[in-house]
Design an enzyme around this catalytic site. Structure first.
Site, PDB file in Angstrom:
ATOM      1  N   LYS A 234     -38.679  31.176  57.015  1.00 44.93           N
ATOM      2  CA  LYS A 234     -37.250  31.489  56.974  1.00 44.93           C
ATOM      3  C   LYS A 234     -36.578  30.741  55.826  1.00 44.93           C
ATOM      4  O   LYS A 234     -35.869  31.335  55.000  1.00 44.93           O
ATOM      5  CB  LYS A 234     -36.564  31.116  58.294  1.00 44.93           C
ATOM      6  CG  LYS A 234     -35.098  31.524  58.357  1.00 44.93           C
ATOM      7  CD  LYS A 234     -34.291  30.681  59.315  1.00 44.93           C
ATOM      8  CE  LYS A 234     -33.788  29.428  58.642  1.00 44.93           C
ATOM      9  NZ  LYS A 234     -32.799  28.672  59.408  1.00 44.93           N
TER      10      LYS A 234
ATOM     11  N   ASP B 260     -33.607  34.560  60.988  1.00 42.19           N
ATOM     12  CA  ASP B 260     -33.068  33.470  61.800  1.00 42.19           C
ATOM     13  C   ASP B 260     -32.733  34.038  63.180  1.00 42.19           C
ATOM     14  O   ASP B 260     -33.123  35.158  63.516  1.00 42.19           O
ATOM     15  CB  ASP B 260     -31.835  32.857  61.125  1.00 42.19           C
ATOM     16  CG  ASP B 260     -30.633  33.778  61.133  1.00 42.19           C
ATOM     17  OD1 ASP B 260     -30.772  34.974  61.492  1.00 42.19           O
ATOM     18  OD2 ASP B 260     -29.534  33.315  60.778  1.00 42.19           O
TER      19      ASP B 260
END
Length: 212
Positions: free
Chosen positions: A118, A136
Protein backbone atom coordinates in the site's frame (compact mmCIF):
# COMPACT_ATOMS: atom_id res chain seq x y z
CA UNK A 1 -20.33 1.17 -20.85
CA UNK A 2 -19.81 -1.61 -18.31
CA UNK A 3 -20.64 -1.27 -14.64
CA UNK A 4 -17.07 -0.61 -13.50
CA UNK A 5 -16.36 2.06 -16.12
CA UNK A 6 -19.67 3.72 -15.19
CA UNK A 7 -18.68 3.77 -11.51
CA UNK A 8 -15.35 5.43 -12.31
CA UNK A 9 -17.02 8.04 -14.54
CA UNK A 10 -19.55 8.90 -11.81
CA UNK A 11 -16.76 9.17 -9.23
CA UNK A 12 -14.95 11.59 -11.56
CA UNK A 13 -18.02 13.80 -11.48
CA UNK A 14 -18.41 13.49 -7.71
CA UNK A 15 -14.75 14.11 -6.82
CA UNK A 16 -13.08 16.17 -9.57
CA UNK A 17 -10.40 17.34 -7.14
CA UNK A 18 -9.57 13.96 -5.58
CA UNK A 19 -5.89 13.83 -4.70
CA UNK A 20 -3.48 12.69 -1.97
CA UNK A 21 -4.40 14.43 1.28
CA UNK A 22 -1.11 13.71 3.03
CA UNK A 23 0.89 16.95 3.06
CA UNK A 24 4.35 16.54 1.53
CA UNK A 25 6.93 18.35 -0.57
CA UNK A 26 9.24 15.46 -1.47
CA UNK A 27 9.07 11.69 -2.05
CA UNK A 28 10.79 11.18 1.31
CA UNK A 29 8.17 13.23 3.14
CA UNK A 30 5.36 11.29 1.49
CA UNK A 31 7.06 7.99 2.36
CA UNK A 32 7.29 9.04 6.01
CA UNK A 33 3.72 10.35 6.08
CA UNK A 34 2.32 7.19 4.50
CA UNK A 35 4.12 4.95 6.99
CA UNK A 36 2.66 7.08 9.79
CA UNK A 37 -0.84 6.93 8.28
CA UNK A 38 -1.32 3.20 8.96
CA UNK A 39 -4.06 2.85 11.61
CA UNK A 40 -4.33 6.64 11.74
CA UNK A 41 -6.07 9.45 9.84
CA UNK A 42 -4.46 11.72 7.25
CA UNK A 43 -5.65 14.67 9.31
CA UNK A 44 -3.75 13.48 12.40
CA UNK A 45 -0.65 12.65 10.33
CA UNK A 46 -0.64 16.15 8.79
CA UNK A 47 -0.78 17.71 12.26
CA UNK A 48 2.20 15.62 13.37
CA UNK A 49 4.33 16.05 10.24
CA UNK A 50 3.87 19.83 10.25
CA UNK A 51 6.30 19.97 13.18
CA UNK A 52 8.27 16.81 12.38
CA UNK A 53 9.29 17.94 8.90
CA UNK A 54 10.71 21.16 10.30
CA UNK A 55 13.42 19.11 12.00
CA UNK A 56 13.54 15.88 9.98
CA UNK A 57 12.64 16.22 6.31
CA UNK A 58 15.56 14.12 5.01
CA UNK A 59 16.85 10.63 5.88
CA UNK A 60 19.99 12.13 7.46
CA UNK A 61 18.02 14.49 9.71
CA UNK A 62 15.67 11.67 10.71
CA UNK A 63 18.55 9.39 11.72
CA UNK A 64 20.20 12.25 13.60
CA UNK A 65 16.94 12.99 15.40
CA UNK A 66 16.97 9.46 16.77
CA UNK A 67 14.24 7.09 17.87
CA UNK A 68 13.51 8.58 21.29
CA UNK A 69 13.16 12.18 20.09
CA UNK A 70 11.14 11.01 17.09
CA UNK A 71 8.66 9.37 19.46
CA UNK A 72 7.94 12.74 21.05
CA UNK A 73 6.84 14.11 17.69
CA UNK A 74 4.62 11.17 16.72
CA UNK A 75 3.32 10.09 20.15
CA UNK A 76 -0.30 10.96 19.26
CA UNK A 77 -0.27 8.49 16.36
CA UNK A 78 -1.15 4.82 16.77
CA UNK A 79 1.73 2.34 17.11
CA UNK A 80 4.21 5.19 17.48
CA UNK A 81 6.86 2.95 19.06
CA UNK A 82 6.96 0.58 16.09
CA UNK A 83 6.70 3.42 13.60
CA UNK A 84 9.60 5.27 15.24
CA UNK A 85 11.79 2.19 14.91
CA UNK A 86 10.73 1.66 11.29
CA UNK A 87 11.27 5.29 10.27
CA UNK A 88 14.81 5.31 11.64
CA UNK A 89 15.61 1.95 10.03
CA UNK A 90 14.03 3.00 6.72
CA UNK A 91 15.96 6.27 6.71
CA UNK A 92 19.23 4.52 7.46
CA UNK A 93 18.65 2.10 4.58
CA UNK A 94 17.92 4.99 2.21
CA UNK A 95 21.26 6.57 3.14
CA UNK A 96 23.28 3.35 2.93
CA UNK A 97 21.63 1.58 -0.03
CA UNK A 98 20.01 4.28 -2.15
CA UNK A 99 22.20 7.36 -1.78
CA UNK A 100 19.45 8.99 0.36
CA UNK A 101 17.00 8.83 -2.56
CA UNK A 102 13.58 7.17 -2.36
CA UNK A 103 13.59 4.25 -4.85
CA UNK A 104 10.95 3.98 -7.56
CA UNK A 105 10.16 0.25 -7.73
CA UNK A 106 7.85 -1.97 -5.69
CA UNK A 107 10.67 -4.43 -4.92
CA UNK A 108 13.04 -1.74 -3.63
CA UNK A 109 10.39 0.18 -1.68
CA UNK A 110 9.00 -2.90 0.07
CA UNK A 111 12.52 -3.87 1.15
CA UNK A 112 12.43 -0.85 3.48
CA UNK A 113 11.24 -1.13 7.09
CA UNK A 114 7.56 -0.34 7.54
CA UNK A 115 6.82 -0.28 3.80
CA UNK A 116 4.19 -2.66 2.41
CA UNK A 117 2.48 -2.71 -0.98
CA UNK A 118 0.00 0.00 0.00
CA UNK A 119 2.71 2.47 1.02
CA UNK A 120 4.84 1.61 -2.02
CA UNK A 121 1.88 2.14 -4.36
CA UNK A 122 1.10 5.52 -2.78
CA UNK A 123 4.68 6.71 -3.25
CA UNK A 124 5.11 5.29 -6.76
CA UNK A 125 1.85 6.76 -8.05
CA UNK A 126 2.05 10.18 -6.41
CA UNK A 127 5.77 10.87 -6.73
CA UNK A 128 6.88 8.91 -9.79
CA UNK A 129 3.68 8.79 -11.90
CA UNK A 130 3.59 4.98 -11.89
CA UNK A 131 -0.03 3.79 -12.37
CA UNK A 132 -1.02 2.07 -9.12
CA UNK A 133 -3.99 1.35 -6.86
CA UNK A 134 -3.09 1.40 -3.18
CA UNK A 135 -5.61 -0.63 -1.17
CA UNK A 136 -6.24 0.98 2.20
CA UNK A 137 -9.27 0.37 4.43
CA UNK A 138 -11.51 2.69 2.37
CA UNK A 139 -10.54 1.17 -0.98
CA UNK A 140 -10.90 -2.36 0.44
CA UNK A 141 -14.39 -1.61 1.79
CA UNK A 142 -15.61 0.04 -1.41
CA UNK A 143 -14.16 -2.69 -3.62
CA UNK A 144 -16.49 -5.11 -1.85
CA UNK A 145 -19.53 -2.85 -1.61
CA UNK A 146 -19.36 -1.89 -5.29
CA UNK A 147 -18.62 -5.41 -6.49
CA UNK A 148 -15.07 -4.95 -7.76
CA UNK A 149 -13.87 -7.85 -5.64
CA UNK A 150 -15.02 -10.61 -3.30
CA UNK A 151 -11.50 -11.38 -2.10
CA UNK A 152 -10.42 -10.97 1.52
CA UNK A 153 -6.71 -10.80 0.70
CA UNK A 154 -5.62 -7.19 0.11
CA UNK A 155 -3.28 -8.08 -2.75
CA UNK A 156 -6.01 -10.05 -4.55
CA UNK A 157 -8.36 -7.07 -4.15
CA UNK A 158 -5.68 -4.87 -5.74
CA UNK A 159 -5.42 -7.28 -8.69
CA UNK A 160 -9.22 -7.34 -9.13
CA UNK A 161 -9.32 -3.53 -9.19
CA UNK A 162 -6.52 -3.44 -11.75
CA UNK A 163 -8.43 -5.86 -14.02
CA UNK A 164 -11.66 -3.84 -13.89
CA UNK A 165 -10.32 -0.27 -14.04
CA UNK A 166 -8.45 1.20 -17.03
CA UNK A 167 -4.75 1.51 -16.23
CA UNK A 168 -4.76 5.24 -17.03
CA UNK A 169 -7.30 5.69 -14.19
CA UNK A 170 -5.63 3.55 -11.52
CA UNK A 171 -4.06 6.37 -9.52
CA UNK A 172 -7.08 8.63 -9.80
CA UNK A 173 -9.41 5.74 -8.90
CA UNK A 174 -7.40 5.19 -5.72
CA UNK A 175 -7.90 8.81 -4.66
CA UNK A 176 -11.58 8.89 -5.65
CA UNK A 177 -12.40 5.68 -3.80
CA UNK A 178 -10.69 7.08 -0.69
CA UNK A 179 -12.65 10.33 -0.97
CA UNK A 180 -15.90 8.40 -1.44
CA UNK A 181 -15.13 6.14 1.52
CA UNK A 182 -14.13 9.06 3.70
CA UNK A 183 -17.00 11.42 2.92
CA UNK A 184 -19.94 9.33 1.66
CA UNK A 185 -19.57 5.54 1.84
CA UNK A 186 -18.40 5.51 5.46
CA UNK A 187 -17.73 2.27 7.32
CA UNK A 188 -20.53 3.06 9.77
CA UNK A 189 -23.66 4.94 8.75
CA UNK A 190 -22.84 5.39 5.05
CA UNK A 191 -24.79 8.21 3.37
CA UNK A 192 -26.54 5.90 0.90
CA UNK A 193 -29.41 8.27 0.09
CA UNK A 194 -26.93 10.96 -1.03
CA UNK A 195 -24.83 8.55 -3.08
CA UNK A 196 -24.81 8.62 -6.89
CA UNK A 197 -23.60 5.01 -7.03
CA UNK A 198 -26.67 3.39 -5.42
CA UNK A 199 -27.74 1.51 -8.54
CA UNK A 200 -24.35 -0.22 -8.72
CA UNK A 201 -23.88 -0.86 -4.99
CA UNK A 202 -24.26 -4.39 -3.63
CA UNK A 203 -24.32 -3.02 -0.08
CA UNK A 204 -27.27 -0.74 -0.87
CA UNK A 205 -29.14 -3.53 -2.71
CA UNK A 206 -28.71 -5.70 0.37
CA UNK A 207 -30.20 -2.95 2.56
CA UNK A 208 -33.24 -2.71 0.24
CA UNK A 209 -33.62 -6.48 0.30
CA UNK A 210 -33.69 -6.51 4.11
CA UNK A 211 -36.35 -3.76 4.14
CA UNK A 212 -38.64 -5.56 1.69
Amino acid sequence: MNKYKAIIEILKEMYPDATCELNHNTPYELLVATILSAQSTDKRVNIVTKDLFKVADTPEKMVNLGEEKLKEYIRTIGFFNTKSKNLISMSRDLIQKYNSKVPKTMEELTSLAGVGRKTANVVMSNCFKVPAIAVDTHVFRLAHRLGFSKEEDVYKVELDLQKKIAKKDWTLAHHMLIFHGRYTCKAKNPLCEKCNLKEYCLYYKNILKKKS
